[in-house]
Write a protein that holds these residues in place. Structure first.
Motif, PDB file in Angstrom:
ATOM      1  N   LEU A  41       0.833  -1.203   0.000  1.00  0.00           N
ATOM      2  CA  LEU A  41       0.000   0.000   0.000  1.00  0.00           C
ATOM      3  C   LEU A  41       0.870   1.256   0.000  1.00  0.00           C
ATOM      4  CD1 LEU A  41      -2.805  -1.036   2.531  1.00  0.00           C
ATOM      5  CD2 LEU A  41      -2.969  -0.869   0.040  1.00  0.00           C
ATOM      6  N   THR A  42       1.985   1.206   0.724  1.00  0.00           N
ATOM      7  CA  THR A  42       2.912   2.331   0.742  1.00  0.00           C
ATOM      8  C   THR A  42       3.476   2.592  -0.650  1.00  0.00           C
ATOM      9  OG1 THR A  42       3.529   1.848   3.030  1.00  0.00           O
ATOM     10  CG2 THR A  42       5.027   3.229   1.766  1.00  0.00           C
ATOM     11  N   ARG A  43       3.800   1.509  -1.363  1.00  0.00           N
ATOM     12  CA  ARG A  43       4.323   1.648  -2.721  1.00  0.00           C
ATOM     13  C   ARG A  43       3.229   2.070  -3.693  1.00  0.00           C
ATOM     14  NH1 ARG A  43       7.674  -3.696  -4.177  1.00  0.00           N
ATOM     15  NH2 ARG A  43       7.854  -2.525  -6.122  1.00  0.00           N
ATOM     16  N   HIS A  44       2.034   1.473  -3.551  1.00  0.00           N
ATOM     17  CA  HIS A  44       0.949   1.753  -4.505  1.00  0.00           C
ATOM     18  C   HIS A  44       0.492   3.205  -4.420  1.00  0.00           C
ATOM     19  CE1 HIS A  44      -2.537   0.934  -7.033  1.00  0.00           C
ATOM     20  NE2 HIS A  44      -3.290   1.531  -6.129  1.00  0.00           N
ATOM     21  N   TYR A  45       0.351   3.712  -3.200  1.00  0.00           N
ATOM     22  CA  TYR A  45      -0.127   5.080  -3.023  1.00  0.00           C
ATOM     23  C   TYR A  45       1.019   6.093  -2.983  1.00  0.00           C
ATOM     24  CZ  TYR A  45      -4.824   3.329  -2.176  1.00  0.00           C
ATOM     25  OH  TYR A  45      -6.057   2.731  -2.324  1.00  0.00           O
ATOM     26  N   GLN A  46       2.253   5.597  -3.169  1.00  0.00           N
ATOM     27  CA  GLN A  46       3.437   6.457  -3.247  1.00  0.00           C
ATOM     28  C   GLN A  46       3.489   7.446  -2.082  1.00  0.00           C
ATOM     29  OE1 GLN A  46       3.228   8.198  -7.169  1.00  0.00           O
ATOM     30  NE2 GLN A  46       3.818   6.305  -8.188  1.00  0.00           N
ATOM     31  N   VAL A  47       3.460   6.878  -0.876  1.00  0.00           N
ATOM     32  CA  VAL A  47       3.514   7.704   0.332  1.00  0.00           C
ATOM     33  C   VAL A  47       4.854   8.445   0.365  1.00  0.00           C
ATOM     34  CG1 VAL A  47       3.471   7.688   2.855  1.00  0.00           C
ATOM     35  CG2 VAL A  47       2.052   6.070   1.555  1.00  0.00           C
ATOM     36  N   HIS A  52       9.860   4.862  -1.652  1.00  0.00           N
ATOM     37  CA  HIS A  52      11.158   4.366  -2.112  1.00  0.00           C
ATOM     38  C   HIS A  52      11.794   3.438  -1.080  1.00  0.00           C
ATOM     39  CE1 HIS A  52      11.164   6.766  -5.701  1.00  0.00           C
ATOM     40  NE2 HIS A  52      11.009   7.896  -5.017  1.00  0.00           N
ATOM     41  N   ALA A  53      11.603   3.769   0.192  1.00  0.00           N
ATOM     42  CA  ALA A  53      12.157   2.919   1.258  1.00  0.00           C
ATOM     43  C   ALA A  53      11.490   1.551   1.252  1.00  0.00           C
ATOM     44  CB  ALA A  53      11.967   3.595   2.613  1.00  0.00           C
ATOM     45  N   ALA A  54      10.180   1.534   1.029  1.00  0.00           N
ATOM     46  CA  ALA A  54       9.447   0.273   0.970  1.00  0.00           C
ATOM     47  C   ALA A  54       9.895  -0.562  -0.224  1.00  0.00           C
ATOM     48  CB  ALA A  54       7.946   0.542   0.893  1.00  0.00           C
ATOM     49  N   THR A  55      10.110   0.100  -1.354  1.00  0.00           N
ATOM     50  CA  THR A  55      10.574  -0.603  -2.556  1.00  0.00           C
ATOM     51  C   THR A  55      11.955  -1.208  -2.337  1.00  0.00           C
ATOM     52  OG1 THR A  55       9.318   0.887  -3.999  1.00  0.00           O
ATOM     53  CG2 THR A  55      11.102  -0.372  -5.004  1.00  0.00           C
ATOM     54  N   PHE A  56      12.864  -0.418  -1.750  1.00  0.00           N
ATOM     55  CA  PHE A  56      14.227  -0.912  -1.493  1.00  0.00           C
ATOM     56  C   PHE A  56      14.203  -2.089  -0.527  1.00  0.00           C
ATOM     57  CE2 PHE A  56      17.956  -0.963   1.291  1.00  0.00           C
ATOM     58  CZ  PHE A  56      18.956  -1.166   0.357  1.00  0.00           C
ATOM     59  N   THR A  57      13.410  -1.974   0.533  1.00  0.00           N
ATOM     60  CA  THR A  57      13.341  -3.045   1.538  1.00  0.00           C
ATOM     61  C   THR A  57      12.842  -4.346   0.937  1.00  0.00           C
ATOM     62  OG1 THR A  57      12.928  -1.437   3.305  1.00  0.00           O
ATOM     63  CG2 THR A  57      12.345  -3.732   3.745  1.00  0.00           C
ATOM     64  N   SER A  58      11.749  -4.271   0.190  1.00  0.00           N
ATOM     65  CA  SER A  58      11.176  -5.481  -0.399  1.00  0.00           C
ATOM     66  C   SER A  58      12.108  -6.096  -1.434  1.00  0.00           C
ATOM     67  CB  SER A  58       9.808  -5.178  -1.027  1.00  0.00           C
ATOM     68  OG  SER A  58       9.935  -4.232  -2.072  1.00  0.00           O
ATOM     69  N   GLU A  59      12.773  -5.258  -2.245  1.00  0.00           N
ATOM     70  CA  GLU A  59      13.674  -5.782  -3.264  1.00  0.00           C
ATOM     71  C   GLU A  59      14.915  -6.419  -2.635  1.00  0.00           C
ATOM     72  OE1 GLU A  59      13.314  -6.032  -6.600  1.00  0.00           O
ATOM     73  OE2 GLU A  59      11.254  -5.417  -6.200  1.00  0.00           O
ATOM     74  N   PHE A  60      15.419  -5.806  -1.568  1.00  0.00           N
ATOM     75  CA  PHE A  60      16.598  -6.367  -0.888  1.00  0.00           C
ATOM     76  C   PHE A  60      16.278  -7.728  -0.282  1.00  0.00           C
ATOM     77  CE2 PHE A  60      18.974  -7.068   3.057  1.00  0.00           C
ATOM     78  CZ  PHE A  60      20.263  -7.073   2.565  1.00  0.00           C
ATOM     79  N   LEU A  61      15.151  -7.821   0.424  1.00  0.00           N
ATOM     80  CA  LEU A  61      14.775  -9.076   1.069  1.00  0.00           C
ATOM     81  C   LEU A  61      14.413 -10.145   0.054  1.00  0.00           C
ATOM     82  CD1 LEU A  61      12.642  -7.726   4.052  1.00  0.00           C
ATOM     83  CD2 LEU A  61      14.972  -8.628   4.129  1.00  0.00           C
ATOM     84  N   LYS A  62      13.803  -9.725  -1.045  1.00  0.00           N
ATOM     85  CA  LYS A  62      13.358 -10.673  -2.067  1.00  0.00           C
ATOM     86  C   LYS A  62      14.526 -11.249  -2.851  1.00  0.00           C
ATOM     87  CE  LYS A  62      11.136  -8.933  -5.567  1.00  0.00           C
ATOM     88  NZ  LYS A  62      11.890  -9.301  -6.781  1.00  0.00           N
ATOM     89  N   ASN A  63      15.580 -10.462  -3.035  1.00  0.00           N
ATOM     90  CA  ASN A  63      16.671 -10.853  -3.923  1.00  0.00           C
ATOM     91  C   ASN A  63      17.950 -11.242  -3.194  1.00  0.00           C
ATOM     92  OD1 ASN A  63      15.398 -10.382  -6.575  1.00  0.00           O
ATOM     93  ND2 ASN A  63      15.286  -8.260  -5.880  1.00  0.00           N
ATOM     94  N   VAL A 107       0.980  -8.155  -4.156  1.00  0.00           N
ATOM     95  CA  VAL A 107      -0.141  -7.238  -3.890  1.00  0.00           C
ATOM     96  C   VAL A 107      -0.048  -6.005  -4.790  1.00  0.00           C
ATOM     97  CG1 VAL A 107      -1.217  -5.758  -2.160  1.00  0.00           C
ATOM     98  CG2 VAL A 107      -0.458  -8.057  -1.535  1.00  0.00           C
ATOM     99  N   VAL A 108       1.154  -5.470  -4.970  1.00  0.00           N
ATOM    100  CA  VAL A 108       1.321  -4.315  -5.861  1.00  0.00           C
ATOM    101  C   VAL A 108       0.863  -4.659  -7.269  1.00  0.00           C
ATOM    102  CG1 VAL A 108       3.040  -2.882  -7.036  1.00  0.00           C
ATOM    103  CG2 VAL A 108       3.125  -3.137  -4.562  1.00  0.00           C
ATOM    104  N   LEU A 133     -10.921   1.372  -1.483  1.00  0.00           N
ATOM    105  CA  LEU A 133      -9.946   0.306  -1.269  1.00  0.00           C
ATOM    106  C   LEU A 133     -10.619  -0.989  -0.835  1.00  0.00           C
ATOM    107  CD1 LEU A 133      -6.992  -0.641  -1.035  1.00  0.00           C
ATOM    108  CD2 LEU A 133      -7.000   0.228   1.323  1.00  0.00           C
ATOM    109  N   THR A 134     -11.550  -0.898   0.108  1.00  0.00           N
ATOM    110  CA  THR A 134     -12.140  -2.110   0.688  1.00  0.00           C
ATOM    111  C   THR A 134     -13.276  -2.683  -0.145  1.00  0.00           C
ATOM    112  OG1 THR A 134     -13.603  -0.725   2.069  1.00  0.00           O
ATOM    113  CG2 THR A 134     -11.510  -1.459   3.039  1.00  0.00           C
TER     114      THR A 134
END
Length: 223
Positions: A41-47, A52-63, A107-108, A133-134
């Motif tokens: 949700l943070t990435r989708h709504y571009q908080v 960017h922090a959410a994107t970096f975190t998910s990509e680091f953990l995923k890869n 989810v994204v 959203l719901t």
């Protein structure tokens, strides 16, 4: 009795290992689902400041390798934070983060698949962002995401086999102990493999049942 023979207590130990594996899997899946959804949700709504922090975190953990993450959490985090941590706690933390990373991507993608015209129409009728959203986005996104989520769950269940390397008494660790005591790898490891297969099969079957139910519900709701 020969030291290489199996005893009834081995079955109890095996069940205990299965219980530990399932416990770590269920807890980390629940935490990962919550964190992954928040990341998405943070990435989708571009908080601002967080997207960017959410994107970096998910990509680091995923890869990055789960095994490396396990070592970093179990051996590094207690030193960094000055806290005591059990192997099971380290396993839960590691798998929760890893699961969250993959869930956020799923989810994204599911959110991006929703027709933007529906969202704009709902907003034009005065619906709040929460109701959009719901009521509009989530039901459709869930149907898109359910299949990859089930596949992820099956994969993460099998990934729990890695937690044995830091000493968690899961089913794989039990298998290692039984194999070292009995020296019968062609009995021990097929049993361990068959156990993972059955658990994964049951999980996949449950996921297919849920997916069918969601499809029927959506078809009925669209009438």
């Amino acid at each position: 009795m020969s030291n290489n023979a199996f005893v009834p207590y081995d079955f109890i130990v095996l069940l205990s290992g299965i219980g530990v594996s399932l416990q770590v899997f269920l807890i980390s899946s629940l935490i990962g689902a919550v964190l992954g959804t928040l990341l998405a949700l943070t990435r989708h709504y571009q908080v601002p400041g967080l997207g960017h922090a959410a994107t970096f975190t998910s990509e680091f953990l995923k890869n990055s390798p789960v095994l490396v993450q396990l070592f970093l959490i179990y051996f590094g985090l207690p030193i960094l934070l000055g806290v005591d941590m059990t192997a099971t706690e380290a396993a839960v933390i590691t798998l929760s983060g890893n699961t969250a990373a993959f869930i956020s991507v799923i989810v994204v993608s599911a959110l991006a698949s929703i027709d933007k015209g529906q969202v704009e129409a709902a907003r034009s009728f005065g619906l709040s962002e929460w109701k959009v959203l719901t009521k509009i986005i989530t039901p459709q996104a869930l149907l898109v995401a359910i299949a990859p989520l089930v596949g992820l769950a099956v994969n993460q269940l099998q990934v729990t086999s890695l937690i044995s390397v830091i000493g968690v008494m899961d089913i794989t660790k039990v298998g290692q102990i039984l194999n070292q005591r009995t020296w019968q790898p062609f009995i021990v490891w097929p049993v361990i493999g068959a156990t993972y297969f059955m658990l994964s099969w049951l999980l996949a079957k449950l996921g297919r049942t849920l997916e069918t139910h969601l499809k029927k519900h959506q078809d009925w709701a669209s009438l």
